[in-house]
Design a protein around this motif. Structure first.
Motif, PDB file in Angstrom:
ATOM      1  N   LEU A   6       0.825  -1.208   0.000  1.00 17.77           N
ATOM      2  CA  LEU A   6       0.000   0.000   0.000  1.00 17.77           C
ATOM      3  C   LEU A   6       0.861   1.261   0.000  1.00 17.77           C
ATOM      4  O   LEU A   6       0.585   2.211  -0.734  1.00 17.77           O
ATOM      5  CB  LEU A   6      -0.950   0.001   1.198  1.00 17.77           C
ATOM      6  CG  LEU A   6      -2.020  -1.083   1.206  1.00 17.77           C
ATOM      7  CD1 LEU A   6      -2.809  -1.042   2.505  1.00 17.77           C
ATOM      8  CD2 LEU A   6      -2.931  -0.935   0.015  1.00 17.77           C
ATOM      9  N   LEU A   7       1.896   1.274   0.802  1.00 11.22           N
ATOM     10  CA  LEU A   7       2.795   2.413   0.848  1.00 11.22           C
ATOM     11  C   LEU A   7       3.492   2.604  -0.501  1.00 11.22           C
ATOM     12  O   LEU A   7       3.563   3.724  -1.023  1.00 11.22           O
ATOM     13  CB  LEU A   7       3.840   2.242   1.955  1.00 11.22           C
ATOM     14  CG  LEU A   7       4.921   3.320   2.036  1.00 11.22           C
ATOM     15  CD1 LEU A   7       4.304   4.663   2.397  1.00 11.22           C
ATOM     16  CD2 LEU A   7       5.995   2.928   3.027  1.00 11.22           C
ATOM     17  N   CYS A   8       3.963   1.532  -1.092  1.00 10.02           N
ATOM     18  CA  CYS A   8       4.642   1.623  -2.392  1.00 10.02           C
ATOM     19  C   CYS A   8       3.684   2.076  -3.489  1.00 10.02           C
ATOM     20  O   CYS A   8       4.060   2.875  -4.350  1.00 10.02           O
ATOM     21  CB  CYS A   8       5.265   0.279  -2.751  1.00 10.02           C
ATOM     22  SG  CYS A   8       6.619  -0.185  -1.670  1.00 10.02           S
ATOM     23  N   GLY A   9       2.462   1.575  -3.453  1.00 13.15           N
ATOM     24  CA  GLY A   9       1.476   1.992  -4.447  1.00 13.15           C
ATOM     25  C   GLY A   9       1.148   3.465  -4.331  1.00 13.15           C
ATOM     26  O   GLY A   9       1.098   4.187  -5.328  1.00 13.15           O
ATOM     27  N   TRP A  10       0.951   3.941  -3.095  1.00 13.55           N
ATOM     28  CA  TRP A  10       0.638   5.349  -2.917  1.00 13.55           C
ATOM     29  C   TRP A  10       1.824   6.226  -3.281  1.00 13.55           C
ATOM     30  O   TRP A  10       1.668   7.273  -3.912  1.00 13.55           O
ATOM     31  CB  TRP A  10       0.198   5.644  -1.488  1.00 13.55           C
ATOM     32  CG  TRP A  10      -0.194   7.068  -1.356  1.00 13.55           C
ATOM     33  CD1 TRP A  10      -1.344   7.641  -1.817  1.00 13.55           C
ATOM     34  CD2 TRP A  10       0.573   8.127  -0.812  1.00 13.55           C
ATOM     35  NE1 TRP A  10      -1.326   8.999  -1.568  1.00 13.55           N
ATOM     36  CE2 TRP A  10      -0.161   9.312  -0.953  1.00 13.55           C
ATOM     37  CE3 TRP A  10       1.826   8.189  -0.202  1.00 13.55           C
ATOM     38  CZ2 TRP A  10       0.291  10.544  -0.511  1.00 13.55           C
ATOM     39  CZ3 TRP A  10       2.277   9.415   0.237  1.00 13.55           C
ATOM     40  CH2 TRP A  10       1.511  10.569   0.083  1.00 13.55           C
ATOM     41  N   MET A  11       3.021   5.818  -2.915  1.00 12.78           N
ATOM     42  CA  MET A  11       4.203   6.600  -3.271  1.00 12.78           C
ATOM     43  C   MET A  11       4.379   6.660  -4.786  1.00 12.78           C
ATOM     44  O   MET A  11       4.801   7.680  -5.326  1.00 12.78           O
ATOM     45  CB  MET A  11       5.456   6.002  -2.619  1.00 12.78           C
ATOM     46  CG  MET A  11       5.554   6.277  -1.141  1.00 12.78           C
ATOM     47  SD  MET A  11       5.654   8.028  -0.741  1.00 12.78           S
ATOM     48  CE  MET A  11       7.189   8.467  -1.515  1.00 12.78           C
ATOM     49  N   SER A  12       4.031   5.590  -5.480  1.00 12.03           N
ATOM     50  CA  SER A  12       4.111   5.596  -6.940  1.00 12.03           C
ATOM     51  C   SER A  12       3.133   6.605  -7.529  1.00 12.03           C
ATOM     52  O   SER A  12       3.485   7.369  -8.439  1.00 12.03           O
ATOM     53  CB  SER A  12       3.820   4.200  -7.497  1.00 12.03           C
ATOM     54  OG  SER A  12       4.785   3.279  -7.050  1.00 12.03           O
ATOM     55  N   VAL A  13       1.908   6.631  -7.026  1.00  9.92           N
ATOM     56  CA  VAL A  13       0.919   7.606  -7.499  1.00  9.92           C
ATOM     57  C   VAL A  13       1.412   9.022  -7.217  1.00  9.92           C
ATOM     58  O   VAL A  13       1.316   9.912  -8.074  1.00  9.92           O
ATOM     59  CB  VAL A  13      -0.457   7.364  -6.852  1.00  9.92           C
ATOM     60  CG1 VAL A  13      -1.422   8.508  -7.142  1.00  9.92           C
ATOM     61  CG2 VAL A  13      -1.047   6.052  -7.327  1.00  9.92           C
ATOM     62  N   LEU A  83      -4.279   1.828   9.752  1.00  9.91           N
ATOM     63  CA  LEU A  83      -5.623   2.316   9.461  1.00  9.91           C
ATOM     64  C   LEU A  83      -5.695   3.846   9.493  1.00  9.91           C
ATOM     65  O   LEU A  83      -6.269   4.463   8.595  1.00  9.91           O
ATOM     66  CB  LEU A  83      -6.630   1.723  10.449  1.00  9.91           C
ATOM     67  CG  LEU A  83      -8.088   2.078  10.205  1.00  9.91           C
ATOM     68  CD1 LEU A  83      -8.536   1.557   8.840  1.00  9.91           C
ATOM     69  CD2 LEU A  83      -8.969   1.528  11.299  1.00  9.91           C
ATOM     70  N   GLY A  84      -5.093   4.480  10.492  1.00  9.54           N
ATOM     71  CA  GLY A  84      -5.101   5.939  10.571  1.00  9.54           C
ATOM     72  C   GLY A  84      -4.388   6.581   9.393  1.00  9.54           C
ATOM     73  O   GLY A  84      -4.803   7.624   8.887  1.00  9.54           O
ATOM     74  N   GLU A  85      -3.302   5.966   8.951  1.00  8.88           N
ATOM     75  CA  GLU A  85      -2.564   6.485   7.799  1.00  8.88           C
ATOM     76  C   GLU A  85      -3.361   6.306   6.513  1.00  8.88           C
ATOM     77  O   GLU A  85      -3.332   7.156   5.632  1.00  8.88           O
ATOM     78  CB  GLU A  85      -1.216   5.781   7.688  1.00  8.88           C
ATOM     79  CG  GLU A  85      -0.308   6.073   8.863  1.00  8.88           C
ATOM     80  CD  GLU A  85       0.878   5.137   8.958  1.00  8.88           C
ATOM     81  OE1 GLU A  85       1.880   5.537   9.574  1.00  8.88           O
ATOM     82  OE2 GLU A  85       0.808   4.002   8.450  1.00  8.88           O
TER      83      GLU A  85
END
Length: 122
Positions: A6-13, A83-85
């Protein structure tokens, strides 16, 4: 990518948005800047477009180094987005797409001020 998808996907976007990929918020600003500057200084604008190419190369190399390299031992217990992030990242990501796909709602907010400034400077 396997440890924190999830972190990698969001950072890619976020990286693609910063690069100015069409459909994301960064594209609108870059397009308007290049459209306006090309009429005044085509040569400098062409050099700036080359800067975009260099930026794309740097971002791709950074993504490869950050997300595809071997996992360091110190990162073995790194959790994915909590969840908060996620409650923070999801609206930001949706806003990135909303501005990229329909920028007019943001441009309307600033239009009056920009027209007045143009009259003062022009």
């Amino acid at each position: 990518m396997q440890r924190t998808p999830l972190l990698c996907g969001w950072m890619s976007v976020a990286m693609f948005s910063s690069l100015g990929l069409p459909g994301l918020n960064g594209f609108i600003g870059e397009f308007l800047i290049f459209k306006g500057s090309f009429a005044l200084a085509a040569g400098y604008t062409a050099v700036a477009v080359l800067g975009l190419l260099i930026t794309a190369i740097v971002f791709m190399r950074a993504m490869q180094a950050l997300f595809s390299g071997p996992l360091a031992e110190s990162c073995g217990q790194l959790p994915d987005l909590r969840l908060g992030e996620r409650w923070i990242v999801i609206p930001i990501t949706l806003l990135m797409f909303a501005i990229g796909l329909y920028p007019q709602f943001v441009l309307n907010i600033f239009n009056t001020t920009v027209v007045q400034m143009a009259r003062l400077l022009g």
